[in-house]
Design a protein around this motif. Structure first.
Motif, PDB file in Angstrom:
ATOM      1  N   LEU A   1     -12.121   2.762   3.583  1.00 51.13           N
ATOM      2  CA  LEU A   1     -12.397   2.520   2.173  1.00 51.13           C
ATOM      3  C   LEU A   1     -11.241   1.797   1.486  1.00 51.13           C
ATOM      4  CD1 LEU A   1     -14.041   5.919   1.187  1.00 51.13           C
ATOM      5  CD2 LEU A   1     -15.188   3.707   1.344  1.00 51.13           C
ATOM      6  N   ILE A   2     -10.016   2.259   1.795  1.00 47.32           N
ATOM      7  CA  ILE A   2      -8.835   1.641   1.177  1.00 47.32           C
ATOM      8  C   ILE A   2      -8.680   0.190   1.613  1.00 47.32           C
ATOM      9  CG2 ILE A   2      -6.302   1.711   1.090  1.00 47.32           C
ATOM     10  CD1 ILE A   2      -6.515   4.769   1.336  1.00 47.32           C
ATOM     11  N   VAL A   3      -8.833  -0.054   2.924  1.00 47.50           N
ATOM     12  CA  VAL A   3      -8.638  -1.401   3.464  1.00 47.50           C
ATOM     13  C   VAL A   3      -9.716  -2.347   2.946  1.00 47.50           C
ATOM     14  CG1 VAL A   3      -8.630  -2.784   5.564  1.00 47.50           C
ATOM     15  CG2 VAL A   3      -7.386  -0.621   5.492  1.00 47.50           C
ATOM     16  N   ARG A   4     -11.005  -1.886   2.963  1.00 43.74           N
ATOM     17  CA  ARG A   4     -12.103  -2.755   2.517  1.00 43.74           C
ATOM     18  C   ARG A   4     -11.924  -3.131   1.048  1.00 43.74           C
ATOM     19  NH1 ARG A   4     -16.204   0.437   2.984  1.00 43.74           N
ATOM     20  NH2 ARG A   4     -16.959  -0.202   5.045  1.00 43.74           N
ATOM     21  N   SER A   5     -11.663  -2.145   0.207  1.00 44.39           N
ATOM     22  CA  SER A   5     -11.529  -2.421  -1.230  1.00 44.39           C
ATOM     23  C   SER A   5     -10.315  -3.303  -1.513  1.00 44.39           C
ATOM     24  CB  SER A   5     -11.429  -1.111  -2.000  1.00 44.39           C
ATOM     25  OG  SER A   5     -10.282  -0.370  -1.585  1.00 44.39           O
TER      26      SER A   5
ATOM     27  N   TYR B   1      -4.238 -14.207   0.156  1.00 43.89           N
ATOM     28  CA  TYR B   1      -4.490 -14.243   1.596  1.00 43.89           C
ATOM     29  C   TYR B   1      -4.085 -12.886   2.153  1.00 43.89           C
ATOM     30  CZ  TYR B   1      -4.299 -16.387   6.317  1.00 43.89           C
ATOM     31  OH  TYR B   1      -4.510 -16.712   7.636  1.00 43.89           O
ATOM     32  N   VAL B   2      -4.919 -12.251   3.018  1.00 46.97           N
ATOM     33  CA  VAL B   2      -4.668 -10.886   3.471  1.00 46.97           C
ATOM     34  C   VAL B   2      -4.347 -10.875   4.955  1.00 46.97           C
ATOM     35  CG1 VAL B   2      -5.561  -8.532   3.643  1.00 46.97           C
ATOM     36  CG2 VAL B   2      -6.229  -9.991   1.713  1.00 46.97           C
ATOM     37  N   VAL B   3      -3.232 -10.197   5.277  1.00 49.89           N
ATOM     38  CA  VAL B   3      -2.805 -10.032   6.666  1.00 49.89           C
ATOM     39  C   VAL B   3      -2.740  -8.535   6.962  1.00 49.89           C
ATOM     40  CG1 VAL B   3      -1.006 -10.472   8.368  1.00 49.89           C
ATOM     41  CG2 VAL B   3      -1.443 -12.148   6.554  1.00 49.89           C
ATOM     42  N   ALA B   4      -3.279  -8.130   8.118  1.00 49.72           N
ATOM     43  CA  ALA B   4      -3.214  -6.732   8.552  1.00 49.72           C
ATOM     44  C   ALA B   4      -2.269  -6.635   9.731  1.00 49.72           C
ATOM     45  CB  ALA B   4      -4.612  -6.221   8.932  1.00 49.72           C
ATOM     46  N   GLU B   5      -1.254  -5.753   9.591  1.00 50.47           N
ATOM     47  CA  GLU B   5      -0.315  -5.551  10.691  1.00 50.47           C
ATOM     48  C   GLU B   5      -0.558  -4.180  11.327  1.00 50.47           C
ATOM     49  OE1 GLU B   5       3.671  -5.576   9.290  1.00 50.47           O
ATOM     50  OE2 GLU B   5       3.290  -4.221   7.608  1.00 50.47           O
ATOM     51  N   GLY B   6      -0.213  -4.067  12.597  1.00 55.28           N
ATOM     52  CA  GLY B   6      -0.398  -2.797  13.301  1.00 55.28           C
ATOM     53  C   GLY B   6      -1.745  -2.676  13.989  1.00 55.28           C
ATOM     54  N   VAL B   7      -2.393  -3.803  14.355  1.00 50.80           N
ATOM     55  CA  VAL B   7      -3.678  -3.771  15.069  1.00 50.80           C
ATOM     56  C   VAL B   7      -3.402  -3.356  16.512  1.00 50.80           C
ATOM     57  CG1 VAL B   7      -5.699  -5.090  15.792  1.00 50.80           C
ATOM     58  CG2 VAL B   7      -4.625  -5.540  13.563  1.00 50.80           C
TER      59      VAL B   7
ATOM     60  N   SER C   1       0.257   1.668   8.453  1.00 48.75           N
ATOM     61  CA  SER C   1      -0.192   3.060   8.343  1.00 48.75           C
ATOM     62  C   SER C   1      -1.683   3.144   7.995  1.00 48.75           C
ATOM     63  CB  SER C   1       0.641   3.794   7.285  1.00 48.75           C
ATOM     64  OG  SER C   1       0.475   3.198   6.008  1.00 48.75           O
ATOM     65  N   PHE C   2      -2.242   2.085   7.374  1.00 46.80           N
ATOM     66  CA  PHE C   2      -3.678   2.063   7.077  1.00 46.80           C
ATOM     67  C   PHE C   2      -4.482   1.462   8.221  1.00 46.80           C
ATOM     68  CE2 PHE C   2      -1.556   1.547   2.898  1.00 46.80           C
ATOM     69  CZ  PHE C   2      -1.957   2.732   2.317  1.00 46.80           C
ATOM     70  N   ILE C   3      -3.849   0.781   9.157  1.00 46.74           N
ATOM     71  CA  ILE C   3      -4.564   0.006  10.169  1.00 46.74           C
ATOM     72  C   ILE C   3      -4.635   0.728  11.509  1.00 46.74           C
ATOM     73  CG2 ILE C   3      -4.635  -2.227  11.330  1.00 46.74           C
ATOM     74  CD1 ILE C   3      -5.064  -2.322   8.282  1.00 46.74           C
TER      75      ILE C   3
ATOM     76  N   GLY D   1       0.805  -1.217   0.000  1.00 50.10           N
ATOM     77  CA  GLY D   1       0.000   0.000   0.000  1.00 50.10           C
ATOM     78  C   GLY D   1       0.829   1.253   0.000  1.00 50.10           C
ATOM     79  N   ILE D   2       2.113   1.169   0.373  1.00 48.00           N
ATOM     80  CA  ILE D   2       2.935   2.380   0.430  1.00 48.00           C
ATOM     81  C   ILE D   2       3.953   2.402  -0.712  1.00 48.00           C
ATOM     82  CG2 ILE D   2       2.678   2.585   2.920  1.00 48.00           C
ATOM     83  CD1 ILE D   2       5.485   1.481   3.218  1.00 48.00           C
ATOM     84  N   GLY D   3       3.938   1.362  -1.539  1.00 45.71           N
ATOM     85  CA  GLY D   3       4.869   1.329  -2.664  1.00 45.71           C
ATOM     86  C   GLY D   3       4.218   1.779  -3.938  1.00 45.71           C
ATOM     87  N   GLN D   4       4.764   1.277  -5.063  1.00 43.28           N
ATOM     88  CA  GLN D   4       4.273   1.723  -6.373  1.00 43.28           C
ATOM     89  C   GLN D   4       3.544   0.615  -7.111  1.00 43.28           C
ATOM     90  OE1 GLN D   4       7.807   3.068  -8.344  1.00 43.28           O
ATOM     91  NE2 GLN D   4       7.987   4.934  -7.109  1.00 43.28           N
ATOM     92  N   SER D   5       3.357  -0.557  -6.479  1.00 40.12           N
ATOM     93  CA  SER D   5       2.707  -1.663  -7.163  1.00 40.12           C
ATOM     94  C   SER D   5       1.195  -1.524  -7.062  1.00 40.12           C
ATOM     95  CB  SER D   5       3.169  -2.989  -6.575  1.00 40.12           C
ATOM     96  OG  SER D   5       2.773  -3.074  -5.220  1.00 40.12           O
ATOM     97  N   SER D   6       0.494  -2.313  -7.818  1.00 46.04           N
ATOM     98  CA  SER D   6      -0.965  -2.339  -7.794  1.00 46.04           C
ATOM     99  C   SER D   6      -1.426  -3.775  -7.818  1.00 46.04           C
ATOM    100  CB  SER D   6      -1.531  -1.580  -9.006  1.00 46.04           C
ATOM    101  OG  SER D   6      -1.133  -2.223 -10.209  1.00 46.04           O
TER     102      SER D   6
END
Length: 775
Positions: free
Chosen positions: A710-714, A725-731, A697-699, A675-680
């Motif tokens: 909105l960013i995280v959900r999409s 598989y999605v992992v969220a760090e910084g909870v 930074s999004f969490i 999310g903080i780089g240049q990839s999509s």
């Protein structure tokens, strides 16, 4: 070595003399050896021949004895006298028969060996050797040598039969001095008879003690040029005699005549060698002078060349053609050396591409320019957009841009430039006098503006964008090395902060040195096999569906003096210093060892490990990783390799190819800090990726930020649709956890779940969590 210190003319003299001497010695040795071998063979054959003559002589004597004894024992009157014990007749017959055959001793003994009668009146039983008589009786008809009453005889015994044996007749010839003289003439060598006690019985050599005589033979040496050599050659022969009183004969021949021949040859050859040596010495002296005089002149010329005087010459017109050719070569060499020196000196002082001073010359000359004491600006600048120019237009155009910039730097009239140099790559350095009318910032800005502008390169108009780091002398220091280092630090900070101009600030140098000290300390850590400063911690990751537990392995460093050092700092420094490969290898080996330990205790935990682009680009990374899996007996499916977006974009083709190979081995691949780089997501769909980790930074502000929601959900929805598989760090709180659960996030990690734990604490935490939430 002493030989190398000798002058050439002396070497030539010594060489000629040595060759003559060596040749003479070889010839002499060859002649002496062949002559000695021949004469020695002749002497040996002579002694052996003498030995054979002596044997035949003694054999002939034995035959005479047998004939004489047979005549006596066959005489009827003698047999009757013996049978009737007629002593007078017996004695008369013995004397008369002895005179007829010229025997020196005639004896008659009874069957027991006792003396009955003798041709010599003075002989009695006590004079006879019992062992001798028994040996004669046991070997009738065979001659024996023995000493009787101090006389040396050759004896033979025959039985007197009537018809049975009634007595024994003994006949003997005494070996006298006349016999010895005859033997010497016959054999050509000296003859000496000796007994068991090494007593001389009789000899052609006038000595009394055989032992002394034998010792003299063995010890008597002659000398020639201090070399000892034996005086005699000898041969021994044992004669038929009793075992109790053995008798031998020694044949002796002198080597004096042979040595006389050798000595004459040696003296002749030495005199010849001396004459040749004198002639060779005179010729070598003449030859040495003809060679060394030109060489001496050439040596002096070389010394002048060494001093930098390449215009000197010498006169060798009267010397040989080789010397004149060598002089011509010397002169040509001097001119070429001068050209190369000028070129090397230029290359040592100037940058080849731009013609500016290089960094080494700048360091040498900077103190000269600073000596005036006037305030100056030290400006290091680089081209910000050089990489784009190089990638788009090619290296040739890029090099032409550097040349054009250097030409403008050397010829600009807008700014008073004291000195200009190329530091490295696209980094340049200039020394400016500090203006009294303009502030330093305006002066540097005008300086950069005068250099940027448009460049006409290969019919292209190219604009260069510059960044500069500035140090003020003497405000920011007076030491040349410190000033240059601080200028480079200021330029690095300008690039990092994307500033056009950055002035050095107090403390930046110390921070730079601190980073260098940390880098050195990290290098030294890898030299210690069992360091305790580096260690791993494990942060739990919870699956929101089944509450299963995974872990992310994180490295920590506790320095004995500096305390805990930030992982972001030392990992970044490791990448810059080329230590990241060793650091990653240490991390992987430590994590696999811990996983194997947990596995033995019944705990199976999937673990994520962070790797860098440098790791994936290393040729042995894949092989080493598989070897560690095999060594620790780890299931590859339990290992997730995390790499950031930035690292994937760095040398994308190489990194992606490496990720595909690792995935084929069974490892899981995750994109970290997504999310903080240049990839999509559209680009990630073509990558060998199993999961993505949403950046913290999004969490962290998810509960209070609608945009983050909105960013995280999409992102979660699109990732699931693409099979990730999605992992969220910084909870950090329960509200964020609930939102992620509602959005369908697969896995979470953060301080709300647990901070990173030591291996032992993680094991206890996992057991406690399972008991509370799963059982």
């Amino acid at each position: 070595m002493w030989f190398h210190r000798i002058k050439l003319r002396n070497k030539i003299f010594l060489l000629c003399t040595f060759l003559v001497f060596f040749t003479t010695v070889v010839i002499q040795a060859s002649t002496w050896l062949s002559s000695h071998k021949f004469n020695q063979q002749q002497l040996t054959e002579r002694v052996l021949s003498a030995k054979q003559v002596l044997i035949e002589y003694l054999s002939a004597q034995e035959k005479l004895l047998v004939i004489a004894a047979n005549v006596l024992t066959s005489d009827f009157g003698f047999i009757r006298a013996v049978a009737t014990s007629d002593a007078e007749t017996i004695k008369s017959v013995l004397q008369n028969h002895g005179k007829r055959i010229d025997a020196d001793l005639m004896l008659l003994t009874d069957l027991s060996g006792s003396l009955i009668s003798s041709s010599r009146a003075i002989l009695s039983d006590s004079d006879l050797n019992e062992a001798l008589i028994k040996s004669l009786i046991n070997s009738p008809g065979k001659s024996f040598f023995a000493t009787i009453n101090q006389h040396f005889y050759q004896l033979i015994l025959l039985p007197v039969k009537a018809p049975h044996t009634i007595a024994y007749s003994v006949v003997g010839f005494e070996i006298t001095a006349d016999d010895m003289d005859a033997l010497k003439k016959l054999t050509g060598v000296d003859v000496s008879f000796y007994d068991e006690d090494k007593q001389l019985l009789i000899s052609t050599i006038g000595v009394e003690s055989f032992r002394q005589f034998q010792d003299n033979l063995n010890n008597q040496l002659t000398y020639r040029f201090m070399i000892p050599r034996p005086a005699y050659i000898t041969e021994e022969l044992l004669l038929p005699s009793t075992s109790a009183a053995p008798v031998g004969v020694l044949l002796t021949s002198s080597l004096a005549p042979l040595y006389a021949q050798y000595d004459e040859i040696i003296i002749h050859n030495l005199l010849l060698a001396l004459l040749v040596a004198i002639i060779a010495s005179l010729l070598s002296i003449f030859l040495a002078k003809s060679l060394t005089i030109p060489l001496t002149k050439l040596t002096k010329l070389a010394e002048k060349f060494a001093a930098g005087d390449y215009s000197s010459t010498i006169d060798l017109e009267r010397s040989g053609i080789e010397a004149r050719q060598l002089l011509s070569t010397f002169e040509m060499m001097g001119q070429r050396i001068k050209l190369r020196e000028d070129k090397i000196l230029y290359q040592a002082q100037y940058d080849i591409l731009t013609g500016l001073y290089n960094i080494y010359t700048a360091k040498q000359k900077l103190p000269e320019y600073l000596a005036s004491g006037r305030q100056k600006l030290l400006v290091a600048f680089s081209i910000r957009n050089f990489r784009q120019i190089n990638d788009r237009l090619g290296p040739d155009i890029a090099d032409d841009c550097l040349k054009a910039l250097s030409a403008r730097l050397k010829h600009t009239e807008l700014i008073e430039i004291q000195m200009a140099a190329r530091l490295d790559g696209v980094e340049f350095f200039s020394l400016l006098n500090l203006s009294e009318k303009l502030s330093p910032i305006h002066q540097v800005d005008n300086f950069l503006s005068s250099l940027e502008g448009d460049f006409n390169v290969a019919e292209l108009m190219i604009n260069l964008e510059l960044s500069a780091g500035v140090v003020i002398y003497p405000d920011n220091g007076t030491d040349t090395t410190s000033l240059l280092r601080r200028t480079s630090i200021a330029l690095d900070n300008a690039r990092k902060s994307k500033q056009r101009i950055h002035f050095y600030k107090d403390g930046e140098d110390e921070a730079h040195l601190e980073r260098l000290a940390i880098t050195d300390a990290l290098k030294n850590l890898f030299k210690k096999p069992d360091t305790e400063e580096l260690f791993m911690v494990y942060q739990p990751k919870i699956n929101l569906q089944d509450q299963s537990i995974k872990a992310e392995a994180l490295i920590r460093w506790k320095h004995p003096d500096k305390g805990f050092i930030s992982p972001e700092l030392f990992v970044n420094l490791a990448e810059q210093a080329g230590l990241i490969i060793e650091l990653t290898d240490w991390v992987i080996d430590s994590v696999f060892s811990q996983m194997a330990f947990w596995q033995n205790k019944g705990l199976i935990v999937p673990v994520s490990i962070n790797v860098s682009a440098q790791d994936l680009m290393h040729k042995d990374f894949e092989k080493h990783l598989c070897e560690l899996v095999e060594r620790h007996q780890i299931n590859q499916a339990l290992v997730t390799l995390e790499i950031t977006e930035r690292d994937i974009m760095h040398h994308e083709h190489i990194v992606v190819a490496a990720l595909k190979r690792l995935k084929s081995h069974g490892f899981h691949i995750a994109i970290d800090d997504y999310g903080i780089g240049q990839s999509s997501l559209s680009k990630l769909k073509d990558l060998p990726v199993d999961e993505i980790k949403l950046d913290k930074s999004f969490i962290m502000q998810l509960a209070s930020s609608e945009k983050d929601k909105l960013i995280v959900r999409s992102t979660i929805q699109l990732a699931h649709q693409l099979g990730f598989y999605v992992v969220a760090e910084g909870v950090e709180n329960e509200a964020g956890l609930q939102i992620l659960s509602d959005f369908g996030c697969d896995e979470i990690q953060g301080y709300f779940i647990s901070k990173p734990l030591s291996a032992g604490t993680f094991y206890s935490w996992q057991k406690e969590y399972v008991e509370k939430n799963i059982s």
